[in-house]
Design a protein around this motif. Structure first.
Motif, mmCIF file in Angstrom:
data_model
loop_
_atom_site.group_PDB
_atom_site.id
_atom_site.type_symbol
_atom_site.label_atom_id
_atom_site.label_comp_id
_atom_site.label_asym_id
_atom_site.label_seq_id
_atom_site.Cartn_x
_atom_site.Cartn_y
_atom_site.Cartn_z
ATOM 1 N N LEU A 38 65.103 -32.305 -34.563
ATOM 2 C CA LEU A 38 64.257 -31.106 -34.539
ATOM 3 C C LEU A 38 65.004 -29.915 -35.155
ATOM 4 O O LEU A 38 64.422 -29.137 -35.902
ATOM 5 C CB LEU A 38 63.827 -30.768 -33.110
ATOM 6 N N ARG A 39 66.309 -29.800 -34.808
ATOM 7 C CA ARG A 39 67.098 -28.707 -35.380
ATOM 8 C C ARG A 39 67.174 -28.849 -36.907
ATOM 9 O O ARG A 39 67.037 -27.871 -37.635
ATOM 10 C CB ARG A 39 68.500 -28.688 -34.782
ATOM 11 N N GLU A 40 67.419 -30.068 -37.366
ATOM 12 C CA GLU A 40 67.493 -30.316 -38.805
ATOM 13 C C GLU A 40 66.153 -30.017 -39.469
ATOM 14 O O GLU A 40 66.098 -29.378 -40.532
ATOM 15 C CB GLU A 40 67.911 -31.772 -39.062
ATOM 16 N N ASP A 41 65.073 -30.452 -38.847
ATOM 17 C CA ASP A 41 63.727 -30.202 -39.370
ATOM 18 C C ASP A 41 63.445 -28.698 -39.410
ATOM 19 O O ASP A 41 62.929 -28.173 -40.402
ATOM 20 C CB ASP A 41 62.696 -30.922 -38.493
ATOM 21 N N ASN A 42 63.832 -27.987 -38.344
ATOM 22 C CA ASN A 42 63.654 -26.543 -38.278
ATOM 23 C C ASN A 42 64.463 -25.870 -39.380
ATOM 24 O O ASN A 42 63.991 -24.939 -40.039
ATOM 25 C CB ASN A 42 64.076 -26.037 -36.898
ATOM 26 N N HIS A 43 65.694 -26.341 -39.587
ATOM 27 C CA HIS A 43 66.536 -25.789 -40.638
ATOM 28 C C HIS A 43 65.889 -25.991 -42.020
ATOM 29 O O HIS A 43 65.858 -25.065 -42.846
ATOM 30 C CB HIS A 43 67.929 -26.441 -40.599
ATOM 31 N N ARG A 44 65.363 -27.190 -42.269
ATOM 32 C CA ARG A 44 64.692 -27.467 -43.549
ATOM 33 C C ARG A 44 63.479 -26.565 -43.734
ATOM 34 O O ARG A 44 63.252 -26.023 -44.812
ATOM 35 C CB ARG A 44 64.266 -28.949 -43.618
ATOM 36 N N ARG A 46 63.033 -23.614 -42.367
ATOM 37 C CA ARG A 46 63.517 -22.247 -42.629
ATOM 38 C C ARG A 46 63.946 -22.099 -44.080
ATOM 39 O O ARG A 46 63.645 -21.092 -44.722
ATOM 40 C CB ARG A 46 64.688 -21.908 -41.715
ATOM 41 N N GLU A 47 64.666 -23.082 -44.585
ATOM 42 C CA GLU A 47 65.095 -23.057 -45.987
ATOM 43 C C GLU A 47 63.886 -23.037 -46.921
ATOM 44 O O GLU A 47 63.842 -22.253 -47.868
ATOM 45 C CB GLU A 47 65.987 -24.269 -46.310
ATOM 46 N N ALA A 48 62.915 -23.903 -46.630
ATOM 47 C CA ALA A 48 61.701 -23.953 -47.463
ATOM 48 C C ALA A 48 60.970 -22.612 -47.396
ATOM 49 O O ALA A 48 60.474 -22.113 -48.415
ATOM 50 C CB ALA A 48 60.788 -25.088 -47.016
ATOM 51 N N SER A 49 60.930 -22.021 -46.212
ATOM 52 C CA SER A 49 60.268 -20.727 -46.041
ATOM 53 C C SER A 49 61.016 -19.643 -46.829
ATOM 54 O O SER A 49 60.396 -18.814 -47.499
ATOM 55 C CB SER A 49 60.219 -20.360 -44.562
ATOM 56 N N ARG A 50 62.363 -19.638 -46.764
ATOM 57 C CA ARG A 50 63.149 -18.667 -47.529
ATOM 58 C C ARG A 50 62.915 -18.848 -49.026
ATOM 59 O O ARG A 50 62.770 -17.869 -49.750
ATOM 60 C CB ARG A 50 64.642 -18.834 -47.221
ATOM 61 N N GLU A 51 62.916 -20.100 -49.477
ATOM 62 C CA GLU A 51 62.689 -20.371 -50.901
ATOM 63 C C GLU A 51 61.297 -19.904 -51.327
ATOM 64 O O GLU A 51 61.141 -19.292 -52.390
ATOM 65 C CB GLU A 51 62.874 -21.859 -51.198
ATOM 66 N N ALA A 52 60.303 -20.190 -50.474
ATOM 67 C CA ALA A 52 58.934 -19.754 -50.790
ATOM 68 C C ALA A 52 58.862 -18.229 -50.817
ATOM 69 O O ALA A 52 58.220 -17.643 -51.686
ATOM 70 C CB ALA A 52 57.948 -20.315 -49.759
ATOM 71 N N GLU A 53 59.560 -17.572 -49.881
ATOM 72 C CA GLU A 53 59.577 -16.112 -49.850
ATOM 73 C C GLU A 53 60.252 -15.563 -51.106
ATOM 74 O O GLU A 53 59.787 -14.592 -51.699
ATOM 75 C CB GLU A 53 60.305 -15.631 -48.599
ATOM 76 N N GLN A 54 61.351 -16.191 -51.528
ATOM 77 C CA GLN A 54 62.037 -15.782 -52.754
ATOM 78 C C GLN A 54 61.104 -15.930 -53.962
ATOM 79 O O GLN A 54 61.032 -15.039 -54.805
ATOM 80 C CB GLN A 54 63.306 -16.614 -52.973
ATOM 81 N N ARG A 55 60.406 -17.077 -54.040
ATOM 82 C CA ARG A 55 59.468 -17.277 -55.151
ATOM 83 C C ARG A 55 58.368 -16.224 -55.115
ATOM 84 O O ARG A 55 57.974 -15.698 -56.156
ATOM 85 C CB ARG A 55 58.854 -18.690 -55.084
#
Length: 143
Positions: A38-44, A46-55
């Motif tokens: 779950l932590r790993e999934d949450n981390h992924r 968050r990363e995807a969300s940050r990348e989407a926010e950057q885009r």
């Protein structure tokens, strides 16, 4: 006999306790694995969300740049149209002034011509009156 049974019962109880402990450890290990997953999934996520926010930020910056460029182009076009309209207005005023001057000159010329005609007519009228008077004098002298 009773002792053997008691030993067998104790052994069965110990085996049951070991089995229960094994199940608890397996459940704990499964739970720890699930938490880690779950932590790993949450981390992924968050990363995807940050990348989407950057885009999204990049897209917003691109749109802002395009909008600013279009505003500048529109301002340049608006200024060009305003300058052209001002130039046309100046040309129109110049033509109107030229027409007004020409009209004034024609009016003055027509007035002069009318005055000359009036003078000529008055001169002719005076000549006719003088000729009539001379004729009358001559006729009176002849009679």
């Amino acid at each position: 006999h009773w002792a053997a049974r008691a030993r067998a019962g104790r052994a069965a109880g110990a085996d049951a306790e070991e089995a229960a402990e094994l199940r608890r450890r397996q459940a704990y290990d499964t739970l720890v694995g699930s938490v880690a997953a779950l932590r790993e999934d949450n981390h992924r996520h968050r990363e995807a969300s940050r990348e989407a926010e950057q885009r999204l930020l990049v897209k917003e910056a691109e749109l802002l740049a395009v909008t600013e460029r279009k505003i500048k182009e529109a301002d340049v076009a608006r200024r060009a149209v305003a300058e052209q309209a001002e130039q046309h207005a100046a040309e129109k005023r110049a033509l109107q002034e030229e027409v007004a001057l020409e009209r004034d000159q024609r009016t003055r010329s027509a007035d002069l011509t009318r005055r000359e005609w009036d003078r000529d007519a008055a001169d002719r009228e005076a000549a006719i009156v003088a000729a009539e008077a001379a004729r009358t004098e001559v006729q009176t002298a002849l009679e």
